[in-house]
Scaffold this motif. Sequence first.
Motif, PDB file in Angstrom:
ATOM      1  N   LEU A  23       0.835  -1.203   0.000  1.00  0.00           N
ATOM      2  CA  LEU A  23       0.000   0.000   0.000  1.00  0.00           C
ATOM      3  C   LEU A  23       0.874   1.259   0.000  1.00  0.00           C
ATOM      4  O   LEU A  23       0.603   2.212  -0.739  1.00  0.00           O
ATOM      5  CB  LEU A  23      -0.926  -0.021   1.213  1.00  0.00           C
ATOM      6  CG  LEU A  23      -2.057   0.997   1.260  1.00  0.00           C
ATOM      7  CD1 LEU A  23      -2.957   0.870   0.030  1.00  0.00           C
ATOM      8  CD2 LEU A  23      -2.863   0.822   2.531  1.00  0.00           C
ATOM      9  N   LYS A  24       1.936   1.249   0.800  1.00  0.00           N
ATOM     10  CA  LYS A  24       2.858   2.396   0.841  1.00  0.00           C
ATOM     11  C   LYS A  24       3.503   2.644  -0.516  1.00  0.00           C
ATOM     12  O   LYS A  24       3.776   3.778  -0.886  1.00  0.00           O
ATOM     13  CB  LYS A  24       3.966   2.153   1.874  1.00  0.00           C
ATOM     14  CG  LYS A  24       3.535   2.305   3.298  1.00  0.00           C
ATOM     15  CD  LYS A  24       4.700   2.002   4.229  1.00  0.00           C
ATOM     16  CE  LYS A  24       4.240   1.890   5.667  1.00  0.00           C
ATOM     17  NZ  LYS A  24       5.337   1.444   6.547  1.00  0.00           N
ATOM     18  N   LYS A  25       3.735   1.566  -1.263  1.00  0.00           N
ATOM     19  CA  LYS A  25       4.366   1.684  -2.583  1.00  0.00           C
ATOM     20  C   LYS A  25       3.354   2.010  -3.676  1.00  0.00           C
ATOM     21  O   LYS A  25       3.721   2.143  -4.843  1.00  0.00           O
ATOM     22  CB  LYS A  25       5.101   0.382  -2.929  1.00  0.00           C
ATOM     23  CG  LYS A  25       6.298   0.118  -2.047  1.00  0.00           C
ATOM     24  CD  LYS A  25       6.934  -1.214  -2.364  1.00  0.00           C
ATOM     25  CE  LYS A  25       8.092  -1.495  -1.427  1.00  0.00           C
ATOM     26  NZ  LYS A  25       8.639  -2.845  -1.604  1.00  0.00           N
ATOM     27  N   GLY A  26       2.066   2.060  -3.298  1.00  0.00           N
ATOM     28  CA  GLY A  26       1.033   2.384  -4.266  1.00  0.00           C
ATOM     29  C   GLY A  26       0.551   1.204  -5.089  1.00  0.00           C
ATOM     30  O   GLY A  26      -0.168   1.381  -6.061  1.00  0.00           O
ATOM     31  N   ASN A  27       0.944   0.002  -4.715  1.00  0.00           N
ATOM     32  CA  ASN A  27       0.512  -1.191  -5.439  1.00  0.00           C
ATOM     33  C   ASN A  27      -0.796  -1.688  -4.815  1.00  0.00           C
ATOM     34  O   ASN A  27      -0.806  -2.558  -3.946  1.00  0.00           O
ATOM     35  CB  ASN A  27       1.602  -2.263  -5.375  1.00  0.00           C
ATOM     36  CG  ASN A  27       1.324  -3.402  -6.319  1.00  0.00           C
ATOM     37  OD1 ASN A  27       0.194  -3.603  -6.744  1.00  0.00           O
ATOM     38  ND2 ASN A  27       2.368  -4.155  -6.633  1.00  0.00           N
ATOM     39  N   LEU A  28      -1.893  -1.105  -5.276  1.00  0.00           N
ATOM     40  CA  LEU A  28      -3.198  -1.347  -4.659  1.00  0.00           C
ATOM     41  C   LEU A  28      -3.698  -2.774  -4.828  1.00  0.00           C
ATOM     42  O   LEU A  28      -4.266  -3.346  -3.898  1.00  0.00           O
ATOM     43  CB  LEU A  28      -4.225  -0.359  -5.217  1.00  0.00           C
ATOM     44  CG  LEU A  28      -3.885   1.119  -5.070  1.00  0.00           C
ATOM     45  CD1 LEU A  28      -5.023   1.990  -5.594  1.00  0.00           C
ATOM     46  CD2 LEU A  28      -3.547   1.471  -3.651  1.00  0.00           C
ATOM     47  N   SER A  29      -3.477  -3.364  -5.998  1.00  0.00           N
ATOM     48  CA  SER A  29      -3.991  -4.732  -6.204  1.00  0.00           C
ATOM     49  C   SER A  29      -3.245  -5.732  -5.324  1.00  0.00           C
ATOM     50  O   SER A  29      -3.854  -6.620  -4.733  1.00  0.00           O
ATOM     51  CB  SER A  29      -3.933  -5.137  -7.676  1.00  0.00           C
ATOM     52  OG  SER A  29      -2.600  -5.189  -8.112  1.00  0.00           O
ATOM     53  N   SER A  30      -1.924  -5.584  -5.205  1.00  0.00           N
ATOM     54  CA  SER A  30      -1.164  -6.475  -4.312  1.00  0.00           C
ATOM     55  C   SER A  30      -1.573  -6.245  -2.869  1.00  0.00           C
ATOM     56  O   SER A  30      -1.745  -7.205  -2.102  1.00  0.00           O
ATOM     57  CB  SER A  30       0.340  -6.242  -4.440  1.00  0.00           C
ATOM     58  OG  SER A  30       0.824  -6.779  -5.634  1.00  0.00           O
ATOM     59  N   ALA A  31      -1.731  -4.990  -2.482  1.00  0.00           N
ATOM     60  CA  ALA A  31      -2.128  -4.674  -1.109  1.00  0.00           C
ATOM     61  C   ALA A  31      -3.455  -5.350  -0.777  1.00  0.00           C
ATOM     62  O   ALA A  31      -3.617  -5.943   0.298  1.00  0.00           O
ATOM     63  CB  ALA A  31      -2.228  -3.171  -0.910  1.00  0.00           C
TER      64      ALA A  31
END
Length: 153
Positions: free
Chosen positions: A112-120
């Motif tokens: 989430l911090k890295k902006g990878n919403l689908s992985s989060a």
Amino acid sequence: MTKFHRFILLKTICFLVLFIFTSHVYALFDSNVKKAKEFMQAGMYPQAIALLEKEITEEPTNAEAHFQFGICYINQGNYSGADERFASAVKLKPDYGYKIGKEFKTASDEALKKGNLSSASSLFDKAIIYDPSYKKQGYEFFMSLGDRSQSDH
């Protein structure tokens, strides 16, 4: 010395020998996992994985080895491999579910911090599977995903 005293003495000696032998055996098994954790702290995941593979080959029921292996995979971004190892750990020792849930939650937060919403999102779903108490945080988590995706537009 009476027969009874000899019997007690013999029994005590056997117990001590057995205790010493088994503690050394467990120390040998734990040493692979302990060394693997040291490699993991240094970010040396391939070396840790090699030790954990060796440990699991020698002692397939070592839940801690499977758990640590899963952590290595998570830190390398191999989430399906992590899930496989974690499933083995929890099958051997159900108490690991909460620890595994925490690992997936931490990975979700990092994504989430890295902006990878689908992985989060998928990692958070895994956290809930292993530790259902994260369902309580689910609403807030998915709301934050929505806020982030809207701010991207």
